[in-house]
Structures are given as structure tokens and as C-alpha cells.
Enzyme design. Structure first.
Site, mmCIF file in Angstrom:
data_model
loop_
_atom_site.group_PDB
_atom_site.id
_atom_site.type_symbol
_atom_site.label_atom_id
_atom_site.label_comp_id
_atom_site.label_asym_id
_atom_site.label_seq_id
_atom_site.Cartn_x
_atom_site.Cartn_y
_atom_site.Cartn_z
ATOM 1 C CB THR A 102 -31.335 -53.838 -12.434
ATOM 2 O OG1 THR A 102 -32.735 -53.643 -12.277
ATOM 3 C CG2 THR A 102 -30.991 -53.699 -13.891
ATOM 4 C CG ASP A 400 -36.996 -54.088 -16.619
ATOM 5 O OD1 ASP A 400 -36.211 -53.310 -17.196
ATOM 6 O OD2 ASP A 400 -37.024 -54.227 -15.384
#
Length: 535
Positions: A102, A400
């Protein structure tokens, strides 16, 4: 205020209260938009990579978050500018689709905008820049496919998956025990994965945290963990081969819908009422006992008397368990959620090998472990840490890592990390620019330069000389024709990312390039900004 008329001759107003609006047109509008996008990217640039810095954000109600997860930083920032909001959405869409990368996607978009600004100043039309970027992103996309490698793994060979998860964890606070956390994440994903269909349902992985203990105490529980304890302190703390009744009806006497008043004027009436109530509870507990339940998990509360009865009848119970947790327990134990006592049957009971209550430290903190379930496809990752912020950040890091493992199961292609993939794409895009005779070739070259910003930021954050390091690695890649050379952030002494075991998923990288290009094209196409002026 200007009046215009539609085809039926009706007047309508084009722009109301003109003097109260500010308006930017043409190049000024584009420059203002680009500088807003660059400002957001500049904030995230320093938190890229294993040596990246963290950001501390304070919410209006005083809650503090410390993180270096791009999506979280942008989500919690108070952003007013519309273009900056586009960058926030960009990081969120990367988070929803891939779960990792991100920060990188925003840094890339910011760099593309920066290079576009230079081209606009030279007088190149924004549409031509956008088209050039589109061509370049396709070249980079195909090149990534070309340099990627397939990763073979199985249930008995999880090392490749663990290494890739370690790469994503190395840029987080938790990097000191990234090996353990990566293994936990991979095992959790494989426990719930459907390898035939290459599909993983991440909803079956619950991430729980409890303050106290150290990060190394984090464990993977093959079952469900609930932050509750037995409803009565004298109930057994450990139940083997539990048969679980999962209820959404309370252990309480029925309450009439209408307002009512009971006049009790003699002792006999009170006794009758009390016996009636006791019989009601007796029936409830008996129904649970009759179907063979050895543990009751209930969404609602118990009356004190019912609690007392349950304890006497030797039927352990847990109350106030949330709806989502109830569903997970039902999935894990193979039970059915029962809305009424009358509908309880033996086949609706869930089965678990062991249910135990565990207490932590010297406090009264207790949790219930439901393990060795009939259907082991629901697992819990239980995180320990020194403070709440650490646990929250570990949860984000684990998320993640779970997403990376899931992506590898869906598509087991990887590219090498450390900025090596971006440098390789940059070289390929630069070489391809000569084939385009039009103005677009300037934009394609600018795209190649923009790709270099990711390895450059990595070098900068690691305290290396950015330009010197980047040019050395780039020349090494070209000279050896080796797309695995990247920035040596951890100062291991080699630039070969294969030796450092730094991997990233192919779909994550491709998505970064596509998403960043899409957003930049959108921003470049805006040439008129009408906004209400500040009062």
C-alpha cells in the site's frame, strides 16, 4: 449568475453564486492537483522498506496509532483535498485487492505525477502524457510477467511461502521475530486454504490480541479463542470431548410484551411464583442436558438463578458471546446455532476435542480455548505484546502477511524485491521508448524515471547515498543482465535479492503499476477545478 435556456425554453442557472467560488483552469488546475498528490506521496515515502520510519497519528478522541502501513496512515489522516482523497482511495484499493504494497503504490503514483509535471511545463498535452503512461504501464506489466518465477510449494514444503511473508514483515515494527510470525501466518492460511480451488477464505482466520507477554509468545491456535470465561467461578475449567450447544436464546424467564403488574399479597402466592420460575429454569437446563450437551455457549445473559442451577447440574456455560464469534464457533465445531430451547437436538451440537480456560499473568484475565474441533478449518492467531499499540500494529502486519500467503496460493509467481523489479522494468521501459516515434516517447521515458523512485526511496530510507546506490545497481543489472539486483537495505553485502531471499508476489507488483497509472491518468485529465471559497 448566467442564465441559459434548455430546448423547451426553460431558463436554468449555469453557475450559482459565482463570486463565492474559486476556480482554477488549465495548467494551473493540473499543477495544483499534482502538488496535492505529491504531498501525500511525500508523507509515505519515508516509511517505505525495511528501514522505513513509522508515523504516529492521533485521532480526535485522543487515541494514538503508530504504524507504517500505507493504507492505515492515509485512512486515519484528515484529508480535505479531493485529489489527496484519490490517493487515499488508491492505497485502500491496493489493500482490498492485494493486502500488501500500500505504501509503494502511493510512492509510485506521486513520482509519476512529479515527472508528468515536468512534461506539462514543456508544453506537452496532458492527454498525450496519459497515453504515454498507459503504453509504458503495459510494457512494465508484461516485463514483470517475463522476469517472474514460479514458486513450487506444498503442505510439506512451506519454506517458499514463509520467505515471501518474511519480506513483507521485514518492513514492519515486528521484524525482529519475522520468521516466527511468517510461519504462523503461512500455517494459518494453509489450515483454511482450499488448494484444489486455489482459494482462501480469510474470514476463517481470527486475529486476537492481549496485552502482556512478549511478541515471541504469539501463537497459532487450531480452533477458536474467545475473550470470555465460564459464567460461574466453580464450573470446570477444562472439558474434554465437549459437545457444545450454541444458543441465541437467553436463560431468563419470558417477559410479556405488555406492561403488567403482579399483586403478591400472601406468602403462598410468592412461593407459587418462585416455583413456577424455578421450574422454567429447570426445564431449560434439563433440555440442554437431555440432548447430551456438556457445554453451553449463549449469545445473551443468564439470570443469576439459572447460572446457579447450571453450576449445580454440572453444565458449564459461557455467556455474552458475540454474533461473529458464535458463527466461527459453529463453523469450527460443526454445530448449528439454535434460536429456541425446543429446537435443540443431538445433531445440532458442535464437537470439540478440548475446551479449556486459560488465565494470563497475575490478573483476572481469562480466555477460552476451543481446540481440536470437528472441522479444523477455523483458526485463531493469538498475539501478545507489551502495549496496545504494538498489538494493533502486529495485527496489521499479520494481515499483510496473510494476504501475501493467500495471493501466492492463488498465483504462485514471484518477482524479487528490494526495488529490483522496478529497476528491471525501468530499464525495459526505457529501451522500448525508442520504438515510439510520437510525443508519447517522452512520457514513456518519464515513466521509466518514475519507476526508479521506489528503489531510490528504499536507498534513502536505509541511509545510503540514493543516486550513487541506484546507478550502481542499475549498471550492475544491465551489465550482468540480471533482474535480481536490488538495493541492499540491510547491508548484507550482496545486491542479489535471490541470496537475500527478498521476494514479492507478482500480482501485487502488477497491481501497483496498473493502479498507480490509472489514478495518475485520472488526475492528469482534470483541467478545471471549481471549489467553494473559504469563508
Amino acid at each position: 449568475m448566467a442564465l441559459a435556456f434548455d430546448e423547451y425554453g426553460r431558463p436554468f442557472i449555469i453557475l450559482r453564486e459565482q463570486e463565492q467560488k474559486t476556480r482554477l483552469r488549465g495548467l494551473d488546475a493540473q499543477k495544483a492537483n499534482i502538488s496535492a498528490g505529491k504531498a501525500v506521496a511525500r508523507i509515505l515515502r519515508t516509511s517505505l522498506g525495511p528501514k522505513g520510519m513509522d508515523k504516529m497519528l492521533q485521532s480526535p478522541d485522543g487515541e494514538v496509532t503508530v504504524t507504517n502501513d500505507g493504507a492505515t496512515i492515509l485512512e486515519q489522516m484528515d484529508v480535505d483535498n479531493q485529489i489527496a482523497k484519490l490517493m487515499v482511495e488508491l492505497s485502500q484499493s491496493q489493500d482490498y485487492e492485494i493486502g500488501d504494497g500500500t505504501t509503494g503504490v502511493v510512492v509510485l503514483a506521486g513520482s509519476l505525477l512529479e515527472h508528468a509535471e515536468r512534461l506539462l511545463e514543456r508544453g506537452i498535452h496532458p492527454i498525450r502524457v496519459a497515453e504515454g503512461y498507459e503504453m509504458a504501464s503495459r510494457i512494465a506489466f508484461d516485463h514483470l510477467q517475463h522476469i517472474s518465477q514460479k514458486f513450487e510449494f506444498g503442505l510439506d514444503n512451506i519454506e517458499p511461502l514463509v520467505r515471501t511473508c518474511m519480506t513483507t514483515l521485514s518492513s514492519k515494527i515486528v521484524n525482529r521475530c519475522k520468521r516466527d510470525l511468517a510461519e504462523i501466518a503461512v500455517k494459518a492460511v494453509l489450515a483454511v486454504a482450499d488448494l484444489e480451488r486455489k482459494d482462501v477464505n480469510l474470514d476463517l482466520i481470527k486475529v486476537e490480541g492481549k496485552v502482556g507477554g512478549k511478541l515471541e509468545d504469539t501463537e497459532l491456535v487450531y480452533g477458536i479463542l474467545i475473550d470470555k470465561d465460564m459464567s460461574h467461578p466453580q464450573m470446570p475449567k477444562r472439558i474434554e470431548d465437549a459437545k457444545i450447544a450454541i444458543l441465541t436464546c437467553p436463560f431468563e424467564p419470558p417477559k410479556p410484551k405488555t406492561k403488567h403488574k403482579v399483586d403478591i399479597d400472601t406468602v403462598e402466592k410468592f412461593q407459587t411464583l418462585r416455583l413456577q420460575e424455578q421450574k422454567y429454569f429447570d426445564d431449560m437446563v434439563q433440555q440442554c442436558k437431555d440432548v447430551g450437551a456438556t457445554l453451553v455457549i449463549c449469545q445473551w445473559g443468564f439470570d443469576d438463578e439459572a447460572n446457579h442451577l447450571l453450576m449445580h447440574r454440572n453444565l458449564p456455560a459461557v455467556r455474552w458471546v458475540g454474533g461473529v464469534e458464535l458463527e466461527l464457533i459453529a463453523i469450527a465445531t460443526g454445530g448449528r446455532i439454535v434460536p429456541r430451547f425446543q429446537e435443540l437436538t443431538p445433531d445440532k451440537l458442535g464437537k470439540a476435542g478440548i475446551v479449556r480456560e486459560k488465565s494470563f499473568g497475575t490478573t483476572k484475565d481469562r480466555m477460552l480455548y476451543i481446540e481440536h474441533c470437528a472441522n479444523s478449518r477455523a483458526v485463531t492467531i493469538f498475539i501478545r505484546g507489551g502495549n496496545k499499540m504494538m498489538i494493533e500494529e502486529t495485527k496489521r502486519s499479520i494481515h499483510d502477511a496473510l494476504c501475501v500467503a493467500r495471493n501466492l496460493i492463488r498465483n504462485n509467481s514471484i518477482v524479487y524485491g528490494g526495488g529490483s523489479a522496478e529497476i528491471s522494468c525501468s530499464v525495459a521501459v526505457e529501451a522500448a521508448a525508442d520504438k515510439y516515434p510520437g510525443v508519447e516517447q517522452y512520457a514513456i521515458r518519464a515513466f521509466a524515471d518514475a519507476l526508479d523512485s521506489v528503489p531510490m526511496a528504499l536507498a534513502e530510507n536505509s541511509g545510503l547515498q540514493p543516486i550513487e546506490t541506484l546507478s550502481a545497481v542499475k549498471s550492475q543489472q544491465i551489465k550482468e543482465n540480471n533482474p535480481h539486483c536490488g538495493i541492499d537495505c540491510n547491508d548484507v553485502g550482496t545486491n542479489d535479492m535471490r541470496e537475500q531471499n527478498v521476494f514479492e508476489t507478482l500480482i501485487g507488483k502488477q497491481q501497483q503499476i496498473l493502479l498507480a497509472t490509472q489514478v495518475v491518468k485520472m488526475i492528469l485529465k482534470i483541467d478545471d477545478v471549481i471549489s467553494p471559497s473559504d469563508f
